[in-house]
Design an enzyme around this catalytic site. Structure first.
Site, PDB file in Angstrom:
ATOM      1  N   TRP A  85       0.814  -1.208   0.000  1.00 33.38           N
ATOM      2  CA  TRP A  85       0.000   0.000   0.000  1.00 33.38           C
ATOM      3  C   TRP A  85       0.856   1.269   0.000  1.00 33.38           C
ATOM      4  CZ3 TRP A  85      -4.985  -1.118  -0.918  1.00 33.38           C
ATOM      5  CH2 TRP A  85      -5.425  -2.417  -0.617  1.00 33.38           C
ATOM      6  N   LYS A 116      -6.190  -0.543  -4.782  1.00 36.90           N
ATOM      7  CA  LYS A 116      -6.884   0.737  -4.865  1.00 36.90           C
ATOM      8  C   LYS A 116      -6.019   1.668  -5.710  1.00 36.90           C
ATOM      9  CE  LYS A 116      -9.689   0.871  -0.619  1.00 36.90           C
ATOM     10  NZ  LYS A 116     -10.043   1.688   0.584  1.00 36.90           N
ATOM     11  N   ASP A 331     -33.842  -0.223 -14.916  1.00 37.96           N
ATOM     12  CA  ASP A 331     -34.503   0.324 -13.738  1.00 37.96           C
ATOM     13  C   ASP A 331     -34.607   1.849 -13.810  1.00 37.96           C
ATOM     14  OD1 ASP A 331     -35.352   0.203 -10.813  1.00 37.96           O
ATOM     15  OD2 ASP A 331     -33.582   1.498 -10.705  1.00 37.96           O
ATOM     16  N   GLU A 385     -38.667  -0.084 -17.227  1.00 35.95           N
ATOM     17  CA  GLU A 385     -39.465   0.240 -16.049  1.00 35.95           C
ATOM     18  C   GLU A 385     -39.759   1.741 -16.093  1.00 35.95           C
ATOM     19  OE1 GLU A 385     -39.462   0.295 -11.195  1.00 35.95           O
ATOM     20  OE2 GLU A 385     -37.895   1.187 -12.416  1.00 35.95           O
TER      21      GLU A 385
END
Length: 670
Positions: A85, A116, A331, A385
């Site tokens: 890290w 990350k 959606d 939808e």
């Protein structure tokens, strides 16, 4: 995109749109302009929507490439367990339009490595999850999420190469949430769903499964609608290979697999999601207040930005290519296509669809998405939808439409819930029932359903709970009688049977509702002491032959088998025969079958004069009153009914038949 006479075909299909021809032409002109800008005059969307093949992590012969889109960032550094890290050892280099780093050696990153990217922008440094990550992992102690490399030694072997969605078959959808699909008080997995639920779906007769919450979401109780990582499989339910096994198994059973895709908004979380990735609020979303959804507490995409279109279209192609999804239920479309997100707007006239409130960029994006999906797989299925009823939603783009195959008939569950909650039995309107279940936009297909997950959520009630309420806790045994429960069983069957035979070109059911699953869905949260008691499916209730749930379970199976045998879903061969508002009777003809519903709460009719429209002899071939369905076996399937002249029906031809209270029957001509 226009027909040879320069008139969009949508205007011929729906003449009420003629006053808005200018708006439709503007929409199509903008669509054509956007398409040409993205892919050129002769380009294709399949070649354009490949962001996932460039960005993110990619293993090559001599190492790993990692690329990121962060236009306003000042610096990016790759961090992870591979470099302890350390933010200084692996800086990315800024290229023309993207950032990149090459890690030499195939062992530089390993399967399940956590990663990350540290993003520096505007003097602020944040550790972020890569935008195109395909899996995330949560630290069991800190509960922080990180990206995770998914590169197993043996890649998943698909066996579904010959599978395709057979659009000639009725689309009978089983809406399902992986996590709550098991009976245990905990989160179900992809593997458990494959083993335990897929066989149920197949045995019950459903032809498609619609999977909710597949895209990664940090908060389990969001039902999957606050997406954080658009290219990552939800880590709540298992691994990417587990999902592939589920889909491959479903295909081996002949089941179509649809994904509930959320491109209408994104979670606002910065640590877990894509919000402010490059330090701005406008990288993906509208800047300022326009980028915030006031009701959903989420972020709203800027569909007019070409890079956003590229990201979202690539996302669609990724899920189709990588996971073999057969289509999507989009959606929250109403929220997408109106600047006010459709909040508080009554769509009671056509002007509401073509006002300054309409987001043409969003409509164009949906057109692009449907065109891409057709290019990838012509047999793919898309469902909208949209509660507003936007005209043309399910017409081809070339005709001026948005390009979906089906829309969800959202007014139908609203009708049923309003009827159950606001009308006493003797005041049910047969005319409203007929109108609501049979009305639709011309040449646009719809999915009919009595209820979905929306009605099952805490704060609302399922149909069975509106009908039986607390009596379900004590009186569901077959060995005792309860008038309220008997009424609930009878009407539950009739509501579903009228909906599936009248309301559309497809049918949807949320898992467990077919047998009247008790209570609401309440995901674990602080208010219920993080309990999973109400976020599961109690299959044992349906399997217990001593309980009345078994009646509804058996009825659902036989109902689906019946509608498939007689091609009743998707057929427009429908004729009203009799609508009696006073006696609560409804009769209609479909595909040469005659349906008779008696919604009267008290009255049976020993010799009801039923018009048939033609002479002959008829027999009952299906009845909701059969004993196996919890009925009283009052309707004989042995009697032959001969037609006669019916003076009480204006001397029309018909039969006299016994119609018991709260029953449905189907007659076939011999």
């Amino acid at each position: 995109m226009k027909s040879t006479n320069n008139t969009l075909k949508i205007l011929e299909i729906d003449p009420w749109l003629k006053p808005f021809e200018g708006d439709l032409n503007l929409r199509m002109d903008k669509y054509n302009h956007t398409k040409e800008a993205l892919v050129g005059k002769n380009g294709d969307f399949k070649s354009f929507a490949n962001g996932h093949l460039f960005y993110g992590f990619h293993l090559v012969e001599d190492g790993w490439y990692y690329r990121e889109w962060a236009p306003e960032a000042d610096a990016l550094y790759l961090i992870g367990d591979f470099n302890d890290w350390n933010p200084e050892t692996h800086p990315l280099e800024k290229k023309e339009g993207y950032w990149e780093i090459f890690l030499p050696g195939v062992e530089a990153l390993k399967h399940l490595s956590r990663v990350k990217v540290r993003v520096e922008a505007n003097g602020i440094s944040r550790d972020r999850i890569p935008l195109y990550i395909r899996r995330t992992a949560q630290d069991p102690v800190t509960h922080d999420f990180a990206g995770q490399i998914w590169m197993p030694e043996a890649s998943f072997k698909w066996t579904d190469q010959t599978f395709s969605a057979d659009n000639a078959k009725p689309l009978l959808i089983y809406e399902a949430h992986i996590g709550m699909a098991q009976e245990k008080e905990g989160i179900g997995s992809f593997k458990e769903f494959t083993e335990n639920v897929l066989p149920r779906i197949k045995a019950n007769g459903y032809t498609a499964v619609q999977l909710m919450a597949v895209m990664n979401h940090p908060y389990y109780a969001s039902f999957g609608y606050h997406v954080s990582n658009f290219f990552a499989v939800s880590s709540w339910f298992g691994t990417p290979d587990d999902l592939k096994e589920l889909i491959d198994t479903a295909h081996s059973m002949g089941i179509v697999v649809l994904m509930d895709i959320v491109h209408s908004h994104a979670v606002k979380n910065i640590a877990e999601g894509i919000n402010e990735f490059d330090g701005t609020d406008y990288q993906f979303f509208h800047g300022g207040g326009r980028g915030n959804h006031s009701a959903w507490d989420s972020k709203l995409f800027n569909y007019g930005k070409y890079e956003v279109i590229h990201f979202l279209l690539s996302n669609i192609k990724f899920w189709m290519d990588e996971y073999h999804f057969d289509g999507f239920r989009f959606d929250g479309i109403t929220s997408m296509i109106y600047h006010d997100n459709g909040l508080g707007t009554a769509f009671d006239n056509y002007e509401k669809y073509f006002s300054m409130n309409t987001d043409i960029d969003a409509l164009n994006y949906l057109q692009l998405a449907n065109e891409l999906i057709r290019e990838i797989r012509p047999d793919a299925i898309t469902i909208a939808e949209d509660m507003s009823g936007m005209p043309g939603m399910c017409l081809p783009v070339r005709d001026g439409g948005i390009g979906f195959d089906y829309r969800l008939a959202m007014g139908i569950p609203d009708f049923w819930i309003n009827t159950l909650s606001k009308c006493s039995d003797e005041n049910w309107s047969m005319w409203k029932l007929w109108h609501e279940l049979t009305t639709g936009r011309p040449q646009e297909k719809k999915i009919g359903y009595a209820e979905s997950h929306d009605q099952a959520l805490v704060g609302d009630k399922t149909i069975i709970f509106w009908l039986a309420d607390k009596e379900m806790y004590w009186n569901m045994s077959k060995h005792q009688q309860n008038l309220q429960v008997s009424r609930a069983i009878d009407l539950h069957k009739m509501i579903r049977f009228s909906t599936i035979t009248l309301s559309g070109d497809g049918y949807l059911n949320f898992m467990g509702n077919e047998f009247g699953h008790p209570e609401w869905i309440d995901f674990p949260r602080e208010g219920n002491n993080w309990s999973y008691k109400y976020a599961r499916r109690q299959w044992s209730l349906a399997e217990n032959k001593d309980l009345r749930y078994d009646y509804l379970y058996q009825f659902d199976k036989e109902m689906l088998a019946f509608v498939k045998e007689h091609n009743l879903v998707g057929s427009n061969n429908l004729q009203s025969l009799w609508i009696d508002e006073q006696d609560k009777l409804l009769a209609y003809k479909k595909n040469d079958l005659i349906f008779l519903f008696n919604f009267n709460p008290t009255n049976s009719f020993p010799e009801f004069a039923l018009p048939t429209g033609e002479s002959g002899e008829y027999k009952v071939i299906f009845s909701s009153d059969d004993e196996i369905f919890g009925g009283q076996s009052r309707i004989s399937q042995d009697v032959v009914y001969s037609t006669r002249t019916l003076p009480e029906r204006g001397n029309n031809t018909g039969i006299l038949i016994y119609s018991p209270s709260r029953t449905a029957l189907v007659l076939q001509k011999i």
